[in-house]
Structures are given as structure tokens and as C-alpha cells.
Design an enzyme around this catalytic site. Structure first.
Site, PDB file in Angstrom:
ATOM      1  N   ASP A 188      21.291   3.199  68.646  1.00 35.29           N
ATOM      2  CA  ASP A 188      20.514   1.955  68.911  1.00 35.29           C
ATOM      3  C   ASP A 188      19.613   1.740  67.898  1.00 35.29           C
ATOM      4  O   ASP A 188      19.406   2.382  66.749  1.00 35.29           O
ATOM      5  CB  ASP A 188      19.835   2.464  70.221  1.00 35.29           C
ATOM      6  CG  ASP A 188      19.750   1.383  71.340  1.00 35.29           C
ATOM      7  OD1 ASP A 188      19.133   0.284  70.837  1.00 35.29           O
ATOM      8  OD2 ASP A 188      20.281   1.417  72.289  1.00 35.29           O
ATOM      9  N   HIS A 262      21.429  -4.297  69.093  1.00 38.64           N
ATOM     10  CA  HIS A 262      20.970  -2.695  69.159  1.00 38.64           C
ATOM     11  C   HIS A 262      21.398  -2.095  67.697  1.00 38.64           C
ATOM     12  O   HIS A 262      21.870  -0.952  68.014  1.00 38.64           O
ATOM     13  CB  HIS A 262      21.312  -2.076  70.491  1.00 38.64           C
ATOM     14  CG  HIS A 262      20.906  -2.701  71.742  1.00 38.64           C
ATOM     15  ND1 HIS A 262      19.918  -1.912  72.198  1.00 38.64           N
ATOM     16  CD2 HIS A 262      21.418  -3.473  72.564  1.00 38.64           C
ATOM     17  CE1 HIS A 262      19.543  -2.677  73.401  1.00 38.64           C
ATOM     18  NE2 HIS A 262      20.420  -3.410  73.615  1.00 38.64           N
ATOM     19  N   GLU A 325      22.861  -7.318  75.497  1.00 42.53           N
ATOM     20  CA  GLU A 325      22.087  -7.734  74.969  1.00 42.53           C
ATOM     21  C   GLU A 325      21.731  -8.018  73.330  1.00 42.53           C
ATOM     22  O   GLU A 325      20.951  -7.958  72.732  1.00 42.53           O
ATOM     23  CB  GLU A 325      20.879  -6.588  75.355  1.00 42.53           C
ATOM     24  CG  GLU A 325      20.572  -6.326  76.695  1.00 42.53           C
ATOM     25  CD  GLU A 325      19.558  -5.235  76.917  1.00 42.53           C
ATOM     26  OE1 GLU A 325      18.686  -5.395  77.819  1.00 42.53           O
ATOM     27  OE2 GLU A 325      19.475  -4.138  76.348  1.00 42.53           O
TER      28      GLU A 325
HETATM   29  C1  ACM Z   1      21.470  -1.624  79.316  1.00 40.55           C
HETATM   30  O1  ACM Z   1      20.582  -1.248  80.080  1.00 40.55           O
HETATM   31  N1  ACM Z   1      20.965  -2.300  77.997  1.00 40.55           N
HETATM   32  C2  ACM Z   1      22.927  -1.482  79.134  1.00 40.55           C
END
Ligand code: ACM
Length: 533
Positions: A188, A262, A325
Site C-alpha cells: 500500500d 495505493h 480507490e
Molecule cells: C478499501 O477499503 N479501500 C477496499
């Protein structure tokens, strides 16, 4: 003897007469050793070792191997496996049905597969919890089988790094509750945990951040930091050992490398994979980074290497490529991305994201693996139908999953309102006396009342493989806190997934949980006390 309780509650438990008793006399053990046997044709060596490990560690009994008709405990694969759904069978799940029979002469665990035997061992482990030197169990027959195939827990080892002992313990406690899948969020913005050959800066740079934000990301005015370098990574040897450790317990490991968003840690190590040419620094605050990957051939060459590394290390059918995201700002502003879009015939930024999905899907397919990602990967476009989606955004995004189910995509339920175990555990926004959490709240009662399939039309339910709880770790800095956030809520989730509909009332579950918490006490689990309130 009174009827023992198990958690999750088994499908059927019938007491018979008599009891099984063994006591330990160290000086005579060589004359009458405590023995486990297995059918010679059965591939159950990992399960024999697992049971011997629990008996030695938790009950202080050392074990030798014995012969089938004379041993104290016999493990066998004598149950005929039930047909699993095509989706579950293709994902390498096996029938976890087991029968546990206790007679004065012997305990027998019969499984439909090694995973079934592993579930039976966890039931026996629960029954023997707290017994040392003298073992005594009532005679009984348990016949048990899970309602859901995919019963998972996700752990985020990026936001806070977990040492190998913590990972093993997390898996072992999951197995105690008959979870059969560990989803390991390995990368991440805040740290990259997977070494990839030929890319040394992943472990030298992407794995480490210089400091860590204290408190919530939104407190931008008064930020304070823990001024210590934080991070780490898992060597390939460590990962292989963890995979074997989980497999003996009937637990699959789903690895996740989260792209194309991410990726701030990755782009810090390799700015050539990003869109700005700059190294943004491994993120030391929470929230979501603007960093995304670019569409250059060298980036896909790297991703191909990531996929071959994951396929080599993790035997599970699915590989998780995140997809959640991904911010589109860098793509919109990048001349190179616009050129690539023209070349590739991509019109929107969503189509850029879909392009990643297609490429990753084909990398996975070239290693005979299937792709799974968060639900954004099926939001727009038509990825190949075997691409699986993890439903997390729920609410108005339910229509995304309905459309995916209609198109035939496999789905795993990870709805944030029912399964995000990083939320507060009591129903106020910032509860007094509770350690800092990400926000919202999710009580054990709410989890126990959840009917995972009920919000989906019956005709699509066969495409839902199961569900899982998520432990995002921005606000979970250590093992004790991980225990606190995971348990006892994961006990309720385990029961929901194991039994499906028709569970006992909450009040009965609370009594069951009371007894079960004594087991967790003995294992040193720092669960949240006084819950349910
Ligand atoms: C997430 O909670 N961004 C999968």
C-alpha cells in the site's frame, strides 16, 4: 457430563454414553505412549503434526504414532466428499465436512478432505482447552459442515508491519474459528512487503517509512508523528513457511498487491513507474495517495514479474490486485498517459483502470491463476467473466455487484458496514474509553445479525463464494491491539459464515461466547472485554 460448547456451533452434536479419559504419567509414558494414527493411504501428515503440536503445547501431552485400531486418536479421510459449487472447486476449496466421534476407546476424526480433518482438529482443540495432564471428554458424535465456502479474514500488513510470529498467530487463531482463508494485504502507500527479484529498491526503500502519523489523517493542522523508521518485508523463505503453516490448518492464503492506486511506496522506490517523475516518499500519513502507475512497458514488465513471484510463492488459485480507490488526477494531467490512451484506444480514465485489470488478468491466466480485486474492477467495462470482485463499498454501490453477478462474475462479500473490523466496537462516533479507530462503528450484535446473502436475488447467490472480515491496520499498531479489534467480533463472523441462516438467537450465542472467551484467555488473546455489552 454436560454438553460441551463449540464456537462456531457445529451443525449437529449428540452426546452418547460414557467418557474418554487419559492421564499422563511422565515416568510411564514410554510404556503407554499417547498415540495418534492415520490411514496409511491418507495424506494427513501435516494434520497429525498439527494435532500433536496442540496436544503438546496446550495440553502438555507428548504424542507418538500408533496403529489405527489401538491409538488414542485416529484421523481418517473416510467421508465421501460432497460436490462443491464449480466456483469453489475451481478455486481449490475442498469439502470441509467432518465427523468427530468420541468413545471410551478412541477419538476419531473423519474428514471429507484434509481440510475437513483440520476443522475436526480445531473442534477437538476447543474441547480439550484448559485440560492439562488429565484429559477427559464426554462421549459424543459431532457432524459438521460449513454453509459458506470462502470464510476469510483480511490483514493489512502495509499500514503496520507484522512480524512473522504475529502472522502465524493471526492464522492460527483464524483456524481455531474455522476461517479457511487469510487475505494478506501486502502493499500500500505506506509500505511494500514483497521482495521481487531484480527490484532491490522494493526492500531497500519501499518497505520503510521515516515516521508515522499519530491520530487521524483529518487533523491536518496539528500533526504529530512517531519519529521512528517503520517497516519491513517478508523473505520468500518466510512466505513459503507461512503458506505451509496455513495449509496444515486448512487455510488458503490470498496475497494482495494493490495497483494501480495505493502505490506511493512503490513509486517512491521506482519513480519511473509513476506519472510525475518524482519520488513522493513512502507515505507516513493515512488517507489515499494521488500516486498511480503509468502505462509504460517497463511498468508492465515489473507487474508481470510481481505476478510470477506471487504465483510461485502462493498456491491459491486467486491473486488479488487491489484496484480500489485509484485516483485519476495524475492520469488526466499526464501527456504520456494521453498518448498511450490514444494508442490503446482508451477514452476515459476508467478505461485506463480497466486496461490494468485486463493486463493483470492475462498475467494471472498465464500462470493458471484467476484475478480478484475490490469492486471497482467491475464497475465499468467488461473484464473477463472469471474475474472475481470483492464487494466492499455496499450502499449505493450494491448495483455494481448486482451487475457483476448478473454478468457471471464470482463475488466475495466484504461489505464495509458488516465486515470492517477496524471500526469502533460500540455505537458512538468516538467512544470514550475506546482506543482510536478509523471511525464508524460495528458492534458484535450487528455482525451476528448479518444475513450475508439476503440482499442478493436467489438466482445469483450461487456466484457468491463467501465473505470475509477486514483488519485494516492504520490504527492497529501492534499485536495486542490486533487481538482487541479482531476478537470477539470475528467469533460472531465465524458463526455467521459457518452456519449461514438459522443460527441460534443472540442470547444463546452470548452464552456460547462466554465459555469460548475462556479458551481465548488461555491462549493469551487480548480480546475486547465486556462485549457484547
Ligand atoms: C478499501 O477499503 N479501500 C477496499
Amino acid at each position: 457430563m454436560t454438553s460441551p460448547t463449540l464456537l462456531p456451533q457445529p451443525t449437529k452434536l449428540a452426546l452418547t454414553s460414557g467418557s474418554w479419559k487419559r492421564s499422563h504419567s511422565p515416568e510411564k509414558q514410554h510404556l503407554h505412549p499417547f498415540t495418534i494414527s492415520t490411514d496409511s493411504a491418507a495424506p494427513l501428515a501435516p494434520q497429525v503434526n498439527l494435532l500433536a503440536h496442540y496436544l503438546s503445547e496446550e495440553n502438555h501431552f507428548d504424542v507418538a504414532t500408533g496403529t489405527a485400531d489401538k491409538s488414542d486418536i485416529h484421523l481418517t479421510l473416510s467421508l465421501p466428499p460432497r460436490q462443491l459449487s464449480l466456483l469453489l472447486a475451481a478455486a481449490d476449496f475442498t469439502d470441509e465436512t467432518y465427523r468427530l466421534t468420541i468413545t471410551p476407546a478412541q477419538i476419531r476424526i473423519e474428514g471429507a478432505s484434509p481440510s475437513g480433518v483440520a476443522c475436526g482438529i480445531q473442534s477437538l482443540r476447543q474441547l480439550l482447552s484448559g485440560q492439562r495432564n488429565r484429559l477427559a471428554l464426554p462421549c459424543l458424535v459431532i457432524e459438521d459442515t460449513p454453509a459458506m465456502g470462502w470464510r476469510g479474514l483480511m490483514l493489512d500488513s502495509s499500514r503496520h508491519f507484522h512480524d512473522v510470529a504475529t502472522i502465524r498467530r493471526f492464522i492460527d487463531l483464524a483456524a481455531l474459528h474455522k476461517f479457511n482463508l487469510f487475505h494478506w494485504h501486502l502493499t500500500d502507500d505506506q509500505g511494500w512487503r514483497l521482495p521481487v527479484e531484480g527490484y532491490p529498491r522494493l526492500t531497500e526503500i519501499a518497505a520503510w517509512r521515516d515516521k508515522t502519523l499519530i491520530g487521524h489523517e483529518c487533523d491536518k493542522e496539528n500533526r504529530t508523528f512517531i519519529p521512528a523508521r517503520h517497516g519491513g518485508f517478508y523473505s520468500h523463505e518466510e512466505i513459503r513457511a507461512i503458506v505451509a503453516y496455513a495449509a496444515a490448518r486448512g487455510v488458503h492464503i490470498l496475497p494482495e498487491v494493490d495497483v494501480p492506486g495505493h502505490v506511493q511506496s512503490l513509486v517512491t522506490a521506482y519513480p519511473d513507474f509513476g506519472n510525475t517523475g518524482h519520488a513522493p516518499g513512502v507515505r507516513n500519513t493515512w488517507g489515499i495517495s494521488d500516486s498511480t502507475l503509468n502505462l509504460e512497458p517497463s511498468t508492465f514488465e515489473f507487474l508481470g514479474k510481481v505476478v510470477s513471484t506471487l504465483a510461485d510463492l502462493f498456491p491459491f488459485r486467486y491473486i488479488h490486485f487491489g484496484g480500489d480507490e485509484a485516483k485519476t488526477g495524475e492520469w488526466a494531467a499526464s501527456g504520456r498517459i494521453q498518448e498511450h490512451k490514444k494508442e490503446l484506444g482508451l477514452e476515459t480514465e476508467w478505461e485506463v483502470q480497466n486496461h490494468f485489470t485486463e493486463r493483470l488478468h492475462s498475467f494471472a491466466a498465464s500462470h493458471s491463476r484467476s484475478m480478484i480485486g475490490w469492486d471497482e474492477i467491475v464497475e465499468h467495462g467488461n473484464p473477463p467473466v472469471d474475474t472475481a470482485a470483492m464487494y466492499w463499498r455496499d450502499g449505493e454501490h450494491q448495483k455494481v455487484i448486482l451487475k457483476a453477478l448478473q454478468a457471471g462474475h464470482p463475488v466475495v462479500l466484504a461489505n464495509h458496514r458488516h465486515t470492517y473490523l477496524d471500526a469502533y466496537q460500540q455505537p458512538t462516533a468516538e467512544p470514550i474509553g475506546e482506543p482510536l479507530a478509523i471511525g464508524n462503528h460495528l458492534t458484535i450484535e450487528h455482525i451476528y445479525a448479518w444475513e450475508p446473502l439476503a440482499e442478493f436475488p436467489v438466482e445469483f447467490q450461487h456466484n457468491i463464494m463467501g465473505a470475509q472480515g477486514q483488519l485494516w491496520c492504520e490504527y492497529i499498531p501492534n499485536r495486542r491491539h490486533l487481538d482487541y479489534m479482531t476478537y470477539p467480533r470475528a467469533c460472531a463472523l465465524a458463526q455467521v459464515l459457518w452456519t449461514g441462516t438459522g443460527r441460534e438467537p443472540m442470547a444463546s450465542f452470548v452464552l456460547r461466547l462466554e465459555e469460548h472467551l475462556r479458551r481465548l484467555d488461555r491462549l493469551g488473546v487480548a480480546y475486547r472485554p465486556n462485549s457484547p455489552a
